[in-house]
Design a protein around this motif. Structure first.
Motif, PDB file in Angstrom:
ATOM      1  N   ASP A   1       2.511  10.596   2.674  1.00 37.93           N
ATOM      2  CA  ASP A   1       1.344   9.827   2.237  1.00 37.93           C
ATOM      3  C   ASP A   1       1.454   9.629   0.724  1.00 37.93           C
ATOM      4  O   ASP A   1       1.345  10.586  -0.042  1.00 37.93           O
ATOM      5  N   PRO A   2       1.683   8.401   0.252  1.00 39.03           N
ATOM      6  CA  PRO A   2       1.905   8.178  -1.186  1.00 39.03           C
ATOM      7  C   PRO A   2       0.771   8.696  -2.056  1.00 39.03           C
ATOM      8  O   PRO A   2       1.007   9.202  -3.155  1.00 39.03           O
ATOM      9  N   SER A   3      -0.465   8.591  -1.563  1.00 37.95           N
ATOM     10  CA  SER A   3      -1.601   9.004  -2.377  1.00 37.95           C
ATOM     11  C   SER A   3      -1.722  10.517  -2.485  1.00 37.95           C
ATOM     12  O   SER A   3      -2.468  11.025  -3.315  1.00 37.95           O
ATOM     13  N   GLY A   4      -0.989  11.229  -1.652  1.00 36.68           N
ATOM     14  CA  GLY A   4      -1.104  12.685  -1.653  1.00 36.68           C
ATOM     15  C   GLY A   4       0.033  13.416  -2.330  1.00 36.68           C
ATOM     16  O   GLY A   4       0.015  14.639  -2.424  1.00 36.68           O
ATOM     17  N   LYS A   5       1.032  12.692  -2.827  1.00 37.31           N
ATOM     18  CA  LYS A   5       2.212  13.332  -3.398  1.00 37.31           C
ATOM     19  C   LYS A   5       1.959  13.978  -4.758  1.00 37.31           C
ATOM     20  O   LYS A   5       2.717  14.823  -5.198  1.00 37.31           O
ATOM     21  N   SER A   6       0.901  13.566  -5.431  1.00 36.03           N
ATOM     22  CA  SER A   6       0.638  14.110  -6.763  1.00 36.03           C
ATOM     23  C   SER A   6      -0.660  14.903  -6.836  1.00 36.03           C
ATOM     24  O   SER A   6      -0.993  15.429  -7.895  1.00 36.03           O
ATOM     25  N   ASN A   7      -1.392  14.982  -5.740  1.00 30.93           N
ATOM     26  CA  ASN A   7      -2.678  15.708  -5.772  1.00 30.93           C
ATOM     27  C   ASN A   7      -2.793  16.750  -4.673  1.00 30.93           C
ATOM     28  O   ASN A   7      -3.903  17.137  -4.298  1.00 30.93           O
ATOM     29  N   GLY A   8      -1.641  17.163  -4.160  1.00 32.68           N
ATOM     30  CA  GLY A   8      -1.666  18.213  -3.138  1.00 32.68           C
ATOM     31  C   GLY A   8      -2.257  17.769  -1.819  1.00 32.68           C
ATOM     32  O   GLY A   8      -2.827  18.588  -1.084  1.00 32.68           O
ATOM     33  N   GLY A   9      -2.142  16.495  -1.504  1.00 30.63           N
ATOM     34  CA  GLY A   9      -2.646  15.980  -0.224  1.00 30.63           C
ATOM     35  C   GLY A   9      -4.154  15.885  -0.146  1.00 30.63           C
ATOM     36  O   GLY A   9      -4.729  15.800   0.952  1.00 30.63           O
ATOM     37  N   ASP A  10      -4.819  15.878  -1.296  1.00 32.56           N
ATOM     38  CA  ASP A  10      -6.281  15.881  -1.329  1.00 32.56           C
ATOM     39  C   ASP A  10      -6.845  14.560  -0.798  1.00 32.56           C
ATOM     40  O   ASP A  10      -6.503  13.481  -1.279  1.00 32.56           O
ATOM     41  N   LEU A  11      -7.729  14.647   0.184  1.00 28.37           N
ATOM     42  CA  LEU A  11      -8.374  13.464   0.762  1.00 28.37           C
ATOM     43  C   LEU A  11      -9.814  13.309   0.292  1.00 28.37           C
ATOM     44  O   LEU A  11     -10.484  12.336   0.656  1.00 28.37           O
ATOM     45  N   GLY A  12     -10.297  14.275  -0.501  1.00 30.54           N
ATOM     46  CA  GLY A  12     -11.676  14.203  -0.949  1.00 30.54           C
ATOM     47  C   GLY A  12     -12.657  14.466   0.186  1.00 30.54           C
ATOM     48  O   GLY A  12     -12.315  15.022   1.224  1.00 30.54           O
ATOM     49  N   TRP A  13     -13.908  14.032  -0.021  1.00 32.98           N
ATOM     50  CA  TRP A  13     -14.956  14.231   0.981  1.00 32.98           C
ATOM     51  C   TRP A  13     -15.013  13.036   1.925  1.00 32.98           C
ATOM     52  O   TRP A  13     -14.887  11.892   1.503  1.00 32.98           O
ATOM     53  N   PHE A  14     -15.215  13.301   3.186  1.00 36.77           N
ATOM     54  CA  PHE A  14     -15.392  12.221   4.157  1.00 36.77           C
ATOM     55  C   PHE A  14     -16.262  12.705   5.306  1.00 36.77           C
ATOM     56  O   PHE A  14     -16.343  13.904   5.593  1.00 36.77           O
ATOM     57  N   GLY A  15     -16.930  11.754   5.945  1.00 33.11           N
ATOM     58  CA  GLY A  15     -17.828  12.077   7.043  1.00 33.11           C
ATOM     59  C   GLY A  15     -17.284  11.619   8.376  1.00 33.11           C
ATOM     60  O   GLY A  15     -16.196  11.025   8.462  1.00 33.11           O
ATOM     61  N   PRO A  16     -18.028  11.873   9.458  1.00 32.91           N
ATOM     62  CA  PRO A  16     -17.595  11.473  10.798  1.00 32.91           C
ATOM     63  C   PRO A  16     -17.317   9.974  10.872  1.00 32.91           C
ATOM     64  O   PRO A  16     -18.070   9.168  10.348  1.00 32.91           O
ATOM     65  N   GLY A  17     -16.203   9.644  11.531  1.00 31.59           N
ATOM     66  CA  GLY A  17     -15.878   8.245  11.735  1.00 31.59           C
ATOM     67  C   GLY A  17     -15.079   7.612  10.623  1.00 31.59           C
ATOM     68  O   GLY A  17     -14.630   6.466  10.767  1.00 31.59           O
ATOM     69  N   GLN A  18     -14.874   8.328   9.512  1.00 34.12           N
ATOM     70  CA  GLN A  18     -14.124   7.734   8.403  1.00 34.12           C
ATOM     71  C   GLN A  18     -12.620   7.924   8.564  1.00 34.12           C
ATOM     72  O   GLN A  18     -11.839   7.246   7.895  1.00 34.12           O
ATOM     73  N   MET A  19     -12.215   8.840   9.424  1.00 32.30           N
ATOM     74  CA  MET A  19     -10.803   9.054   9.720  1.00 32.30           C
ATOM     75  C   MET A  19     -10.560   8.699  11.185  1.00 32.30           C
ATOM     76  O   MET A  19     -11.501   8.562  11.971  1.00 32.30           O
ATOM     77  N   VAL A  20      -9.288   8.560  11.537  1.00 30.41           N
ATOM     78  CA  VAL A  20      -8.968   8.298  12.937  1.00 30.41           C
ATOM     79  C   VAL A  20      -9.468   9.477  13.769  1.00 30.41           C
ATOM     80  O   VAL A  20      -9.543  10.622  13.276  1.00 30.41           O
ATOM     81  N   PRO A  21      -9.825   9.260  15.045  1.00 38.28           N
ATOM     82  CA  PRO A  21     -10.497  10.300  15.838  1.00 38.28           C
ATOM     83  C   PRO A  21      -9.772  11.634  15.905  1.00 38.28           C
ATOM     84  O   PRO A  21     -10.398  12.701  15.797  1.00 38.28           O
ATOM     85  N   GLU A  22      -8.448  11.601  16.106  1.00 41.51           N
ATOM     86  CA  GLU A  22      -7.707  12.864  16.250  1.00 41.51           C
ATOM     87  C   GLU A  22      -7.785  13.700  14.965  1.00 41.51           C
ATOM     88  O   GLU A  22      -7.967  14.917  15.010  1.00 41.51           O
TER      89      GLU A  22
END
Length: 305
Positions: free
Chosen positions: A197-218
């Motif tokens: 994941d290009p956005s995670g290569k420099s921040n330790g894979g940090d995705l920040g805060w997210f709620g239900p439905g913002q990511m794929v179901p799995e």
């Protein structure tokens, strides 16, 4: 949610889009040199709407008429630089006046189709005035705040999570990373080294805060099931590849601030007031629709409001 109530346009609906006033100047907005950034705009002096700026066959054309023309034909004038719009609006207003006078001379105002169209446009304009004066202008700040409070109270509490992930192409790669984590490996360091994941290569894979439905179901299901500080012991497959997920924290999602959504709350109040007014007026009106199928379709639409 939004409502788009606008005053009916009696002039622009009857005009061809290409008014000749817009063809008088070869200069476009893109060709006009921008004003210096530090140029201070002069304060606009109050304008008397009754000031006569032109006469057409002896009939006055006022500042109020010009403002109306500019508003009704704003889309046609959008391509012009600001300093040319006033002249273009006046030219268009004059054009409308002389063409309308010619239409009356030729008796076009007596045409049945024209009269039907004018009657409808008048009713549409009155509808717009009723919405503006009878609904929109009567909405109070207290009603808007009450609607916001009601929406917040009716919204079930939702948790959001703060997570990191390491994305790789194969299950075997993900399993190897989990083994390193089990042996004390640092998640952030491993993410910087291995994630695709290009956005995670420099921040330790940090995705920040997210709620239900913002990511794929799995991914959403796996992240929500973790305890704070834990990572998935089995790789999680999604359409993007294989993930190792770590949950950093959980919290109750905060509702949006009133100032951020007050416009939506106001639109909701306007909508409810509008439909309540329509319902009361329709209830007192005698409406007959002889066609049974058409009546059924209309009734279905009305019941859904």
């Amino acid at each position: 949610m939004s409502l788009l109530f606008s005053r009916a346009s009696l002039a622009s609906l009857g005009l061809a889009l290409g008014l000749s006033a817009l063809c008088l100047s070869p200069v476009t907005a893109q060709e006009t040199a921008p004003a210096p950034a530090d140029a201070a705009a002069p304060a606009a002096a109050p304008v008397d709407p009754n000031t006569v700026i032109a006469t057409v066959n002896g009939q006055p054309l006022t500042e109020a008429d010009l403002v109306l023309a500019e508003g009704e034909l704003s889309q046609q004038f959008a391509q012009l630089p600001p300093e040319q719009r006033r002249a273009a609006a006046l030219s268009a207003a004059i054009e409308i006046r002389v063409m309308a006078a010619k239409a009356v001379t030729d008796g076009l105002d007596k045409d049945p189709d024209f009269q039907r169209r004018m009657a409808f446009l008048q009713q549409r304009a009155l509808h717009g005035e009723m919405v503006e004066k009878g609904v929109v202008d009567k909405v109070t700040d207290a009603e808007v705040r009450a609607r916001y409070d009601q929406e917040i109270a009716n919204t079930p509490p939702v948790n959001e999570v703060h997570a990191r992930h390491i994305l790789v192409k194969t299950k075997e790669e993900a399993e190897a990373i989990i083994k390193q984590l089990d042996s004390g490996g640092d998640f952030q360091k491993l993410a910087n080294e291995h994630t695709s994941d290009p956005s995670g290569k420099s921040n330790g894979g940090d995705l920040g805060w997210f709620g239900p439905g913002q990511m794929v179901p799995e991914f959403d299901k796996a992240a929500s099931a973790l305890e704070v500080g834990k990572y998935t012991k089995e790789p999680v497959q999604t359409q993007f590849g294989w993930h190792v997920i770590k949950l950093e924290d959980k919290r109750a999602k905060q509702p949006p601030a009133f100032d951020d959504v007050k416009d939506q709350a106001k639109q909701a109040v306007i909508r409810d007031k509008y439909f309540a007014l329509v319902k009361s007026l329709r209830g007192g009106a005698k409406v007959e629709i002889p066609d049974a199928n058409l009546k059924k379709a209309v009734d279905t639409l009305e019941s859904a409001k």
